[in-house]
Motif scaffolding. Structure first.
Motif: not given
Lengths: 1014, 176, 458
Positions: C73-77, C331-337, C390-392, C406-407
């Protein structure tokens, strides 16, 4: 020396040059006497290190001439590397290496391709052993009661005390690990001769004692046989991790790979019975997680079946049935019997009864003389735990007057280290020769600093009759002296290790061969080659003694809620003598992927029952109420009744790592509460029944409620698309593409998911006229041993970032090995390894998004990273589908100026805020290109080898020019097994992978299609 | 020579507008109108020619855009061409976004600067108001005496009829 | 036409003001001594600003490692906050430019503040692209300037370079737009100011504005020009921001719907922020007559419209994933929800899609506290939208071996807080020293002094 020879030994690049190239400069220089020249130039080159030596308080005369591989003066062109052939001393296996010396300092170890045992490979430990040379905490001068003294003083004092002991006819003991050096062994015998009651006690922290004892019983010679895995079509291993840590992994890996060459008619079939997931087990075609208590029973079961086929005698009483299905054992027995003479059974347990049964199996199958060599036995382990027991007794009742501990650290790596420590304090004269102050040398009255093996003359006879030489590659950096020299000094006639070595070779080795008539030529040749093949020792095995065979009829029972403890060595730490080495602590374990810690491995099922999760600290209590507190790690493929703990951790040598890595408000220390890296599990060993016991039954596990997050580079729960989140109808991601041997034989393409080449949007925009570098990795050959990871770290000056950074998923290794589990219907866990580095994509997504053109494409197909242009937006890393890029989150320290001497001058040390990644060892490519350009030729195939490729014991990595259709890598790219990772993205990576092929004739075309998981 | 100005001061836009129209009908020369805000319809009433600013802005925008396209092409494909992600040296589609932004930038800056220049507005310029309050709540219609037929009383009356707050007469050296 | 409408419709400004009153109502609070409420607000916001400043200094001196980022995770906040603030920055130009072109004359009482907000928000946003780099002191390398590195230029294929140009252009143009609008009011202040310093300052800044009609005529033209340019600009800026993600290969980023989706989101969050600020400002500066309940209602309507668009975008993403047949995408969207960050996802949906539905009810729209709360919730939701996108997508992409969570660290949180501090500090100062309401424009829309029958037949 013939021109041909000379030509070989130059740097890999020059090697291609041919004689005329080599001769040209030589003629230009008017050489008076080559000898003189060598000497003076060598000293010139070592000037730099001399400086360091003075800086570190050394004031000794230069060493005798060491013979470079080829000794034209032009070798000492600054910035041009020299390769000295020597022998690795990372462990007792004695692999042949070239030390790459730049301006007088060794900066890299490369496997010696001509070496008959290691065949060019080198293990992670070997690669890392280089750093020991530049360890600033190495002993630099002798110590008397902890105070610095001169050699003269120490010698006088010890000689006086020894004289007293001699006169009092007191007992003298020498305690050491296995000493593969004939010269050294002889020296010790020489030393002991003068005393009335003197004995040399040898032990191996990772004991093979039972294996040797077994041969003493069955063949009347206490030797370690030399195993030839390449000659075996069926390999059955009872808990022997012969690809990871057992006896001589590099040699075995090379042989194992040869035996599994898909081209050949017979691809070996490998069955592994083991309690925990080992490296060897992870490669097995059939693997059974067996409780240690059942191992003997299994051997018996198999032996009975084979004996029945052989019509040979075997105890008639019926053993109870084992957890492995009889059907499978029958089938296995059949296969063994059909392939008799071409099979190999190995047993890694330290239980002589089981070893004897194993010998019987091998005997019945006629493996002695084919896949097992007793004529030229291995000398890599000759420790005797009986002897050790005796010595302990003597020490306890204080009858030992003088004890010389040579390089061993019994207080750390043996059970009851505490009591032993007290016992040692009672010894009037305790002398320890060691490289560092460890648990044992801290107790010694006199500590004699041993030099690093790259600083001295020495030899190694790993296999009887295969003697390899060790020559210094650098002037000793400290006031150190080998024990051989010391003993000579004590005996009154001090000589240099060089003279001593030559003497002993003249006397002992030279007579054992016929080829060379004259010693000098023999010596020179041996020095160049790095080894000499001579007649083996005289001992001959007796006919098999069947009376020794006693079957095991019952499995050790285990109380309901107790577990069997298995103590095992890891690839990185082995017995713990490498605990000083940050590279090895940072190296992810091939199987667990845990760094900077040892942990209590439990099977997921057991963890579920005990309500344990990764990182829960548990307390292990043995039947004799010894305890150990460790964080839990869930290890698939482990027997449910087993708790496995790694040895070699918690060494005092690791105390130095408390503050390694960046220090900032949220940073955590790299050490545990004990101030050390990991916890020492050796106290839980037991020395009973004349052998060190690496397993203990009746161990109870209780939660402490404490937590310690493990720094793992792959946590198993992230290895999978969780069921809940798997889109309907989508299988496992095609990252590991595999097939079965049967299917492969039918169709070589089988298992490759996506054959057709995707078309390029801009096919003609950037043609590659010159070479185009590419790599192919054979996943079937790769054993995950991780030597490539360390090799890459050494070659490319990759920083050590420490436990906390790894915990934050910020490891810097450019090359990582992804480890995937999958489960078969049978419940067996399958493992696949996938080395992954920057894929050097032709249409690289990272390049397009970099705002400042800090990563661009070279005309020979490399994805270049321009460190000094990078501003660190990390966009490239985000956009890399393989996540092959690494970011300097902090200024990763290169504080230890002394340690910095190991840095490769060809590779920039990256500063904070800069992105970095694998470059296909561009510095090596450039070197080769320049050499080729000087000759106006194309770079020949094989002229460039990346560090990972060079080091790989399994030869799993191919590298070269894809534009040259004749190059090996091009051929491999054309192999039907070849696939690319995430082909559908069409980023056109330059790295190809070859499918995993499992040898499962029984199951025919069965393929594990289940979702991958850990 | 000096000028004679008559200034009708009003307090709402309606009357102001009417006054301007009336003045033009009477054939008086409306020098200028001052208002605290842009009153619609005054420009027609005063008969001011429409501004040519838009054309200028368009030209400047075009200039910016073409300059940028050329610059991007020159830097990536001519001056130092590098292979980036296997894409063509001249990746025209990728140049579009920046080109657009630069066009807008040029146009906007051009518009504002030209406005300042044409209206002679610059920092710390001394503001000369015909009567106080025209930036607050007063409206002023400024007439100039052009010829002898010009009848001050008539002017005064006209403004008064349109509820002028007051009418001022100024003799000045310069035009307001 | 407009006047006629005014005659029939309820007035835009309450209290049937005369232009005199308008000037007074707006300028008086500025000329009076600041209230205790203002002081305390300033104290709070500036101390937040200080916290952020400390965090940034520490991070720049020690390294980006002080953030919770990792090799996956190279970008987040950082980029989340960047997009968040840029989004907020869109309402100002929208109100000034787009509503101006649509002749929405009610904008006059809010556009000044909205534009100020835009500028401040873009300033907050601008911080992140700089400090998120590993070597911020070299951030200027993103600008193509002739240099000694063999005339090494920038990569015009990189969306980050596009960003650089978009953001700087947007900031410049908004600032100019704001200043032009301010010009007549500065003159007003100058001429009625009693304090010497104020007269001097206003004198310098008002560039000698007299209100001469020859100037007014061109003024109108320029204003129209800027509005005309600002409208495509505001759309292009967030389109380009969305390309930071849309041009990447990552599932969950690589989506053609992003430009419209992001622009709508931006307007959505911007409107919400305008509402928040307007409600604060009308309390703080007693402008209830100018920022009337009808203004709040109108903006609420805009909010619910854009909320609809955003909701549609969320739904479309899922459909596209399903329709694409790519298991990675799905997968990405299942993973978001349903994945580890599900709570973030549902916060986003809740705040951006469900909560705004309340605004269908007039009762809610006209209840100021309710609108205030909703407007804040919307911005919470919008922040999470960017965070989730960004993060998911980063934390779980193609190769499971790379997956990592990421935290944020306290440094990151402090930095975010700091930007809020900066934003509100600037806004409070703005309230003190600049007319919060465009006086000249409001005067233009008063009923006062509009001749009846003319308006009838016009």
């Amino acid at each position: 020396m013939s021109g041909e020879k000379k030509q070989y030994w130059k740097t890999l690049a020059e090697k291609e040059g041919g004689p005329e190239f080599l001769r040209a400069p030589a003629e230009e220089l008017s050489v008076a006497s080559p000898r003189q020249f060598r000497r003076r130039d060598f000293m010139k080159a070592t000037g730099f290190t001399l400086g360091v030596a003075f800086a570190t308080g050394c004031s000794r005369a230069p060493v005798q001439r060491a013979l470079p591989l080829l000794s034209e003066p032009e070798e000492f062109v600054p910035g041009r590397s020299l390769f000295y052939s020597t022998t690795c001393a990372g462990c007792s296996a004695g692999c042949g290496v070239f030390a790459k010396v730049r301006d007088g300092r060794p900066i890299k170890l490369e496997g010696n391709p001509e070496h008959p045992l290691s065949r060019g490979g080198l293990c992670a430990t070997g690669q890392a052993s280089l750093l020991g040379l530049y360890d600033s905490q190495r002993l630099q001068h002798p110590l008397k009661e902890g105070k610095k003294v001169s050699w003269l003083e120490v010698d006088r004092a010890i000689q006086a005390e020894l004289a007293r002991v001699r006169n009092e006819r007191g007992t003298v003991r020498v305690l050491s690990g296995t000493i593969p050096s004939p010269t050294f062994r002889a020296a010790i015998q020489e030393f002991l001769r003068g005393f009335a009651d003197a004995r040399h006690v040898v032990y191996d922290p990772l004991s093979k004692s039972a294996l040797l004892d077994a041969h003493a019983q069955t063949h009347a010679m206490r030797v370690l046989p030399h195993f030839h895995f390449d000659k075996a079509e069926v390999i059955v291993s009872f808990d022997a991790d012969f690809l990871g840590t057992w006896i001589s992994p590099v040699e075995y890996t090379a042989a194992y790979r040869a035996g599994r060459d898909l081209g050949s008619r017979h691809v070996s079939y490998h069955v592994q019975f083991e309690p925990r997931m080992s490296v060897a087990g992870s490669k097995a075609d059939q693997r059974f997680a067996v409780a240690p208590g059942e191992m003997g029973l299994l051997v018996t079961q198999l032996t009975r079946r084979v004996a029945r086929k052989a019509g040979a005698w075997f105890d008639e009483s019926e053993p109870e049935s084992a957890s492995v299905t009889p059907a499978f054992l029958d089938e296995l027995a059949d296969r063994l019997w059909q392939a008799r003479g071409r099979t190999l059974i190995v047993c890694g347990t330290n239980d002589s009864q089981q070893q004897v049964l194993t010998n019987y199996l091998n005997h019945l199958l006629g493996n002695y003389g084919t896949s097992i060599d007793l004529e030229r036995p291995s000398l890599q382990a000759e420790g005797s735990d009986h002897e050790l027991e005796r010595l302990f007794g003597e020490l306890r009742d204080g009858s030992v007057q003088a004890l010389l501990i040579a390089g061993a650290n019994p207080v750390f790596d043996l059970p009851g280290g505490e009591e032993l420590g007290d016992a040692l304090k009672k010894v009037p004269l305790l002398v320890s020769s060691a490289e560092r102050i460890d648990e044992t040398s801290a107790l010694a009255k006199y500590v004699l600093p041993e030099p690093h093996y790259l600083e001295t003359w020495s030899d190694t006879e790993a296999i009887s009759g295969m003697v390899s030489l060790r020559q210094p590659t650098v002037h000793p950096l400290g006031e150190t002296r080998t024990l051989v020299e010391t003993i000579a000094a004590w005996s009154g006639k001090p000589r240099s290790s060089y003279d001593l070595l030559r003497e002993s070779w003249k006397a002992k080795i030279f007579p054992r061969q016929k080829k060379e008539a004259d010693f000098e030529t023999f010596w020179e040749r041996a020095l160049e080659d790095g080894f000499a093949e001579v007649e083996p020792g005289s001992a001959r095995p007796q006919p098999f003694n069947v009376r020794a065979v006693i079957p095991v009829l019952h499995a050790q029972s285990l109380a309901a809620n107790s577990f069997a403890l298995v103590l095992y060595p890891t690839v990185a730490m082995l017995d713990g003598h490498n605990a000083y080495n940050p590279w090895l602590h940072e190296l992810p374990d091939p199987v667990t992927k845990v760094t900077w810690d040892n942990c209590a491995c439990v099977s997921p099922a057991t963890a579920g029952r005990l309500g344990l999760a990764d990182g829960d600290v548990v307390r292990l209590v043995t039947s004799d109420s010894k305890t150990l507190e460790l964080p839990t790690y869930l290890q698939p493929g482990q027997n449910e009744r087993v708790i496995a703990v790694a040895l070699g951790y918690g060494s005092r040598l690791s105390a130095r790592f408390a503050k390694i890595g960046p220090q900032w408000i949220d940073a955590l220390l790299s050490v545990g509460d004990n101030g050390l890296v990991g916890v020492n599990a050796a106290p839980l060993l037991t020395l009973s029944l004349g052998a060190l016991q690496y397993t203990a039954s009746e161990v109870t596990v209780t939660r402490t409620g404490k937590q310690r997050e493990l720094a793992s580079t792959q946590t198993h729960d992230t290895l999978t698309v969780p069921k809940r989140l798997t889109p309907r109808g989508s299988g496992p991601r095609p990252l590991i593409q595999e097939t079965s041997l049967a299917a492969y034989r039918k169709d070589p393409h089988s298992g490759v998911e996506d054959h057709e080449e995707k078309e390029d949007l801009w096919p003609t925009d950037h043609p590659y006229s010159g070479p185009r570098w590419g790599m192919v990795i054979d996943l079937n050959a790769c054993t995950g041993c991780s030597s490539c990871v360390v090799a890459c770290q050494v070659e490319n000056n990759i920083p050590v970032v420490g436990r906390d950074e790894i915990r934050r998923n910020r490891e810097m290794h450019w090359l990582r090995i992804d480890r995937y589990y999958s489960e078969r219907e049978s419940g067996q866990i399958e493992v696949a390894y996938e080395p992954l580095m920057c894929q050097q994509c032709e249409n690289a997504p990272c390049e397009t998004v970099c705002p400042v053109l800090a990563t661009v494409h070279s005309e020979d197909g490399l994805n270049q990273q321009v460190y000094n242009r990078c501003i660190g937006t990390r966009y490239c890393a985000n956009n890399c589908p393989y996540k092959g890029r690494r970011f300097n989150w902090f200024n990763y320290a290169h504080d230890d100026q002394f340690e910095n001497l190991v840095l490769n001058p060809d590779v920039a040390v990256r500063s904070r805020g800069v992105m970095e990644k694998c470059t296909f060892c561009v510095q090596r490519i450039q070197e080769a290109k320049i050499e080729a350009k000087c000759r106006g030729e194309r770079v020949a195939d094989g002229a460039v080898g990346t560090a990972c490729q060079q080091s790989c014991p399994a030869r799993a990595i191919y590298f070269g020019d894809l534009n040259d259709p004749t190059s090996q890598v091009s051929k491999m790219m054309a192999d039907p097994r070849r696939y690319r990772l995430l082909e559908e993205l069409n980023v056109r990576p330059s790295v190809g992978y070859l499918t995993v092929v499992r040898n499962r004739p029984a199951e025919g075309d069965e393929r594990s299609k289940e979702e991958r998981h850990g | 020579m000096s000028k004679r100005l008559f200034i009708g001061v009003f307090d709402n836009e309606g009357s102001t507008l009417a006054a301007v129209r009336a003045s033009r009908q009477h054939g008086f020369k409306v020098v200028d109108v001052y208002a605290p805000y842009a009153v619609h319809g005054v420009e027609e009433a005063m008969g001011l020619a429409p501004s040519r600013l838009p054309w200028f802005v368009f030209a400047v925008g075009l200039l910016g855009a073409s300059l940028k396209v050329w610059f991007e092409f020159w830097t990536t494909a001519v001056d130092w061409p590098v292979n980036v992600g296997g894409k063509p040296f001249n990746s025209l589609p990728a140049f579009v976004p920046v080109t657009f932004e630069v066009m807008v930038l040029f146009a906007a800056v051009g518009a504002v600067l030209s406005f300042f220049v044409v209206c002679r507005l610059y920092p710390a310029k001394r503001a000369v108001l015909p009567v106080s309050g025209v930036t607050d709540n007063r409206f002023a219609v400024v007439l100039e005496q052009t010829d002898s037929t010009f009848e001050p009383a008539e002017v005064e009356k006209m403004f008064k009829d349109l509820h002028a707050v007051r009418v001022e007469e100024q003799i000045t050296g310069e035009t307001a | 036409m407009a006047e006629a409408a005014i005659a029939l419709r309820p007035p835009l400004i309450d209290g049937d003001k005369t232009i005199t009153e308008v000037t007074h109502d707006v300028c008086a609070p500025m000329e009076a001594r600041p209230t205790a409420l203002w002081w305390s607000a300033l104290f709070v916001s500036s101390s937040l600003l200080l916290v952020g400043a400390i965090a940034i200094v520490y991070q720049i001196s020690v390294g980006v490692g002080t953030w919770g980022l990792n090799r996956t995770v190279g970008w987040a906040f950082d980029i989340t906050n960047f997009v968040f603030w840029i989004g907020i920055g869109h309402a100002g130009t929208l109100i000034s430019a787009i509503l101006f072109l649509f002749r929405q004359r009610w904008r006059t009482s809010v556009n000044r503040a909205a534009e100020a907000m835009t500028i401040f928000a873009v300033m907050c946003a601008g911080i992140f692209p700089v400090i998120h780099t590993g070597r911020p002191w070299f951030a200027y390398w993103m600008f193509p300037y002739p240099n000694t590195r063999g005339s090494l230029w920038v990569n015009f294929r990189s969306p980050l370079v596009w960003d650089f140009f978009a953001i700087s252009t947007y900031l410049t143009v908004s600032a100019m737009f704001w200043f032009i609008g301010l010009l007549p009011d500065l003159a007003t202040i100058r001429d009625r100011a009693t304090a010497k310093w104020r007269r001097k300052l206003a004198g310098v800044l008002s560039l000698g504005w007299t209100g001469s009609y020859r100037a007014w005529q061109r003024y109108e033209v320029v204003y129209l020009m800027l509005a005309g340019l600002g409208t495509p600009l505001v759309i292009s800026v967030h389109t380009i921001v969305s390309w930071d993600f849309a041009t990447a290969v990552l599932p969950g980023w690589h989506a053609t719907i992003f430009p419209p989706y992001f622009v709508a989101s931006a307007i959505f969050s911007g409107m919400a922020m305008v509402l928040t600020l307007m409600i604060i400002a009308r309390k703080l500066m007693h402008l209830e007559d100018y920022i009337t309940i009808r203004h709040i209602e109108r903006m609420s309507k805009l909010v619910i419209t854009t909320s609809g668009i955003v909701g549609l975008a969320y739904a479309t993403e899922f459909f596209t994933a399903l329709y694409s047949g790519s298991s990675y995408e799905q997968f990405v969207f299942l993973n978001r929800a349903l994945g580890p960050l599900f709570w973030g996802y549902w916060t986003m949906v809740g705040c951006n899609v469900f909560v705004p539905q309340l605004l269908w009810f007039r009762k809610v729209r006209t209840c100021v506290p309710a609108v205030f709360v909703i407007s804040i919730l919307v911005n919470v939701g919008m922040w999470f939208e960017r965070f989730i996108i960004i993060v998911t997508s980063l934390s779980r992409d193609f190769i499971p071996a790379n997956w990592f969570h990421y935290a944020p660290t306290r440094i990151e949180v402090a930095t975010l807080v700091g930007t809020f501090g900066l934003f509100f500090t600037l806004f409070l100062l703005f309230c003190r020293f600049v007319p919060v309401i465009a006086v000249a424009e409001v005067k233009g829309v008063l009923k006062y002094g509009k001749p009846r029958m003319e308006s009838a037949h016009e």
